[in-house]
Design a protein around this motif. Structure first.
Motif, mmCIF file in Angstrom:
data_model
loop_
_atom_site.group_PDB
_atom_site.id
_atom_site.type_symbol
_atom_site.label_atom_id
_atom_site.label_comp_id
_atom_site.label_asym_id
_atom_site.label_seq_id
_atom_site.Cartn_x
_atom_site.Cartn_y
_atom_site.Cartn_z
ATOM 1 N N LYS A 65 0.833 -1.210 0.000
ATOM 2 C CA LYS A 65 0.000 0.000 0.000
ATOM 3 C C LYS A 65 0.861 1.250 0.000
ATOM 4 O O LYS A 65 0.529 2.250 -0.619
ATOM 5 C CB LYS A 65 -0.938 -0.019 1.198
ATOM 6 N N VAL A 66 1.972 1.201 0.695
ATOM 7 C CA VAL A 66 2.887 2.346 0.694
ATOM 8 C C VAL A 66 3.459 2.534 -0.714
ATOM 9 O O VAL A 66 3.544 3.655 -1.219
ATOM 10 C CB VAL A 66 4.018 2.144 1.717
ATOM 11 N N MET A 67 3.805 1.456 -1.356
ATOM 12 C CA MET A 67 4.459 1.538 -2.663
ATOM 13 C C MET A 67 3.496 1.851 -3.805
ATOM 14 O O MET A 67 3.941 2.123 -4.926
ATOM 15 C CB MET A 67 5.220 0.243 -2.949
ATOM 16 N N THR A 68 2.215 1.813 -3.542
ATOM 17 C CA THR A 68 1.223 2.188 -4.547
ATOM 18 C C THR A 68 0.479 3.456 -4.143
ATOM 19 O O THR A 68 -0.582 3.756 -4.676
ATOM 20 C CB THR A 68 0.220 1.049 -4.772
ATOM 21 N N SER A 69 1.049 4.205 -3.188
ATOM 22 C CA SER A 69 0.448 5.453 -2.704
ATOM 23 C C SER A 69 -0.976 5.253 -2.204
ATOM 24 O O SER A 69 -1.835 6.118 -2.388
ATOM 25 C CB SER A 69 0.485 6.538 -3.802
ATOM 26 N N LYS A 70 -1.215 4.123 -1.548
ATOM 27 C CA LYS A 70 -2.531 3.833 -0.979
ATOM 28 C C LYS A 70 -2.417 3.529 0.511
ATOM 29 O O LYS A 70 -3.231 2.789 1.070
ATOM 30 C CB LYS A 70 -3.173 2.654 -1.717
ATOM 31 N N ALA A 71 -1.417 4.109 1.144
ATOM 32 C CA ALA A 71 -1.189 3.866 2.560
ATOM 33 C C ALA A 71 -2.346 4.378 3.409
ATOM 34 O O ALA A 71 -3.080 5.291 3.023
ATOM 35 C CB ALA A 71 0.111 4.539 2.998
ATOM 36 N N THR A 72 -2.491 3.792 4.592
ATOM 37 C CA THR A 72 -3.548 4.185 5.515
ATOM 38 C C THR A 72 -3.298 5.552 6.134
ATOM 39 O O THR A 72 -4.217 6.345 6.293
ATOM 40 C CB THR A 72 -3.685 3.142 6.625
ATOM 41 N N TYR A 73 -2.047 5.805 6.497
ATOM 42 C CA TYR A 73 -1.708 7.048 7.193
ATOM 43 C C TYR A 73 -0.888 7.979 6.309
ATOM 44 O O TYR A 73 0.075 7.532 5.668
ATOM 45 C CB TYR A 73 -0.941 6.742 8.479
ATOM 46 N N TRP A 74 -1.272 9.252 6.322
ATOM 47 C CA TRP A 74 -0.592 10.276 5.519
ATOM 48 C C TRP A 74 -0.343 11.515 6.378
ATOM 49 O O TRP A 74 -1.167 11.889 7.204
ATOM 50 C CB TRP A 74 -1.468 10.703 4.342
ATOM 51 N N GLY A 75 0.793 12.149 6.164
ATOM 52 C CA GLY A 75 1.028 13.438 6.774
ATOM 53 C C GLY A 75 0.358 14.529 5.959
ATOM 54 O O GLY A 75 -0.178 14.262 4.886
ATOM 55 N N PRO A 76 0.364 15.767 6.437
ATOM 56 C CA PRO A 76 -0.267 16.882 5.719
ATOM 57 C C PRO A 76 0.501 17.315 4.485
ATOM 58 O O PRO A 76 -0.058 18.009 3.620
ATOM 59 C CB PRO A 76 -0.304 17.999 6.760
ATOM 60 N N GLY A 77 1.763 16.929 4.375
ATOM 61 C CA GLY A 77 2.561 17.263 3.209
ATOM 62 C C GLY A 77 3.458 18.462 3.423
ATOM 63 O O GLY A 77 3.188 19.331 4.265
ATOM 64 N N THR A 78 4.550 18.491 2.654
ATOM 65 C CA THR A 78 5.469 19.621 2.669
ATOM 66 C C THR A 78 5.825 19.972 1.229
ATOM 67 O O THR A 78 6.075 19.086 0.409
ATOM 68 C CB THR A 78 6.727 19.299 3.504
ATOM 69 N N GLN A 79 5.825 21.259 0.926
ATOM 70 C CA GLN A 79 6.046 21.702 -0.448
ATOM 71 C C GLN A 79 7.533 21.716 -0.785
ATOM 72 O O GLN A 79 8.350 22.255 -0.026
ATOM 73 C CB GLN A 79 5.473 23.108 -0.646
ATOM 74 N N VAL A 80 7.861 21.139 -1.919
ATOM 75 C CA VAL A 80 9.213 21.206 -2.473
ATOM 76 C C VAL A 80 9.108 21.880 -3.837
ATOM 77 O O VAL A 80 8.354 21.427 -4.700
ATOM 78 C CB VAL A 80 9.838 19.805 -2.618
ATOM 79 N N THR A 81 9.851 22.970 -4.004
ATOM 80 C CA THR A 81 9.843 23.693 -5.270
ATOM 81 C C THR A 81 11.269 23.797 -5.781
ATOM 82 O O THR A 81 12.158 24.265 -5.061
ATOM 83 C CB THR A 81 9.256 25.099 -5.104
#
Length: 122
Positions: A103-119
């Motif tokens: 699930k982690v390797m298919t971006s279907k994990a149960t838990y996710w953080g809010p995210g951080t922007q990389v530009t």
């Protein structure tokens, strides 16, 4: 389980960034933690993963050779060292966690953080 990312920002092409993700609860050895990203107008995609207990790592073709995922079990933290960054790496990077590595390797994990922007600027 709460995941909190840090370390994003603006960097020039060719530069480096190190992302961190701290988990609020102990990560069991059977779990997998990883990183996925989402660029504007695109679907979320897998970037890298690490099996918490044995430390095996997995990378997407775009990340292999440039990114390194690692963990600090004492701090319950996972890292993503990103080198030789390209403008195409611009995205929101999410920390993920699941007891099922697939699930982690298919971006279907149960838990996710809010995210951080990389530009990455050219």
């Amino acid at each position: 389980v709460q995941l909190v990312e840090s370390g994003g920002g603006l960097v020039q092409a060719g530069g480096s960034l190190r992302l961190s993700c701290a988990a609020s609860q102990r990560t069991f050895s059977s779990a997998t933690m990883g990183w996925s990203r989402q660029a504007p107008g695109k679907e979320r995609e897998f970037v890298a993963a690490i099996r918490w207990g044995v430390g095996n790592t997995y990378y997407s073709p775009s990340a292999k050779g440039r990114f390194t995922i690692s963990r600090d079990t004492a701090k319950n933290t996972v890292y993503l060292q990103m080198n030789s960054l390209k403008p195409d790496d611009t995205a929101i990077y999410y920390c993920t966690k699941d007891s099922d590595w697939s699930k982690v390797m298919t971006s279907k994990a149960t838990y996710w953080g809010p995210g951080t922007q990389v530009t990455v600027s050219s």
